[in-house]
Design a protein around this motif. Sequence first.
Motif, PDB file in Angstrom:
ATOM      1  N   GLN A 257       0.703  -1.161  -0.399  1.00 40.95           N
ATOM      2  CA  GLN A 257       0.150  -0.277  -0.084  1.00 40.95           C
ATOM      3  C   GLN A 257       0.742   1.673  -0.193  1.00 40.95           C
ATOM      4  O   GLN A 257       0.443   2.510  -0.756  1.00 40.95           O
TER       5      GLN A 257
ATOM      6  N   THR B  80      -3.389   4.335  -0.276  1.00 41.40           N
ATOM      7  CA  THR B  80      -1.578   3.832  -0.660  1.00 41.40           C
ATOM      8  C   THR B  80      -1.428   5.086  -1.261  1.00 41.40           C
ATOM      9  O   THR B  80      -1.729   6.213  -1.700  1.00 41.40           O
TER      10      THR B  80
ATOM     11  N   ASN C 101      -8.496  -2.914  -4.528  1.00 42.58           N
ATOM     12  CA  ASN C 101      -7.980  -3.227  -3.127  1.00 42.58           C
ATOM     13  C   ASN C 101      -9.466  -3.720  -2.644  1.00 42.58           C
ATOM     14  O   ASN C 101     -10.940  -3.160  -3.321  1.00 42.58           O
TER      15      ASN C 101
ATOM     16  N   MET D 105      -3.122  -1.043  -4.591  1.00 44.76           N
ATOM     17  CA  MET D 105      -2.755  -0.229  -5.495  1.00 44.76           C
ATOM     18  C   MET D 105      -3.224  -0.234  -6.884  1.00 44.76           C
ATOM     19  O   MET D 105      -3.716   0.772  -7.176  1.00 44.76           O
TER      20      MET D 105
END
Length: 525
Positions: free
Chosen positions: A242, A316, A269, A266
């Motif tokens: 992340q 992220t 999710n 990324m």
Amino acid sequence: MYLDLSNNHIHGKIPDWIWKPIDLAGLNLSDNFLVGFERPLKNITSSVEIIDLHVNQLQGEIPIPTLDATYLDYSDNNFSSVLPAHIGDSLQHVSFFSISNNNIHGSIPPSICSSTSLRVLDLSNNSLSGPIPQCLFQMSGSLGVLDLRQNNLSGIISDTFSKSCKLQTLKLNQNRLEGKVPKSLGNCKMLEVLDIGNNQINDSFPWHLKNIAKLHVLVLRSNKFNGHIDCSGNNGGWSMLQIFDLASNNFSGKLHLTCLGTWDAMQHNPYSNLLELKHLHFVDSGSGGGTRYQDAITITTKGLELELVKILPVFTSIDISWNNFEGLIPEVIGKFKELHGLNFSHNDFTGPIPSSFGNLRELESLDLSSNSLRGEIPLQLANLNFLSCLNVSNNKLVGPIPTSTQLQSFPEASFENNAGLCGPPLKTKCGLPPAKEDSPSDSETGSIIHWNHLSIEIGFIFGLGTIIVPLIYWKRWRIWYFERIDHALSRLFPRLGRETKKHGRRAKQSQRGRTQQRLVLRSRE
């Protein structure tokens, strides 16, 4: 069995009577204004197992717990002593021990390693100094969280992590640690958070951690890491990564991160629709319940240094700023649709801004400043509805800033020092010819030749020469020229013509007189 007086406005000292109930197993006095104990805790005979005193104003020495204690939280107080040399003897049954955010000084006593029940050890944000005891890393077979950040610890990270390592969190940020990232750290297959930023570690990129599949956070910022980052032939990857922070190091070369494609968290999710928190480490309290340690890290985003006290699974971020990376920005970045922060500033990236950045619909902060990026700003950036911080200054971008978009809402400083950019919010208007730069020869001599003025002067001199030179060297031309001048003047000024005739007659008469005088003289002779 459990007394909870937390989150009140209780002042003064903790009274003796509170320890007298025989069956008291848990005591929570956190979030009050307590300043001390009526009697030292070590002199109290009680079977209390859970003692939570965090966020008070307790002062003096760290209280030595009772032998039955399993959970001790003394964090966020004003304790200012050293850790007792034999504190490990009092932590034999303790699984959670936190003294973070105090004024504890001195060294970490090796006796703390004798606490074989420890699962969470948090000594962060104090003034501890000296080396980290090697035995602490050897405890990784039982220890789940080791948080020593924001101290003055020195030395190296010992290469003694056990093969049965169960560490989930290792945070050593903001100390004075040196050396390299130990190879044995690769044994910690359950590691989720690795934060060793703000130290003096001198090493190449730690690819030996590539097989830690559960890694969520990797922070290496502000060290002396160097060399290229090339994961070609690397079959491993961090699918759950992340936060990736390499800022302020000496990494160089092109960013050949072909393994970026394996960073699934990324790109998609699985927790994006959940409100639950991750990175909560539950610890058995021994009394039928449990409590938790929550990870917190410090990141730089939107130009500010912020502490994330809760690492949400939806957050992220990538920060590789202040390095020596060069070449093109990898196109694969455009696939990171869950990315919230991206900082590639202060490198030497070239080429255009990838138009695929328009796919980063969750992006809130984008910093590409101080590189050598060329071309126009992609119109696709206007699709980033959550973008609240943008900086593309100090590049070589050209063309108009896309109009009728939110890009005009950013300050002028976000686009400055791009000689070819124009349009609002910049003051440079589009459609005007660019200013001409001095040629090297002119700038060196300090003189500039204005050819327009020079051509006029040359033409005047040439025309004047065509008239004067024949007058000097050609007698017939000279007589013809003056006759024409006299004729023109006599037409313009008739009176001037009569005066000229009179002068002509007088001249002839005087000439005749002189001639007669010469004849008379000759005759006399």
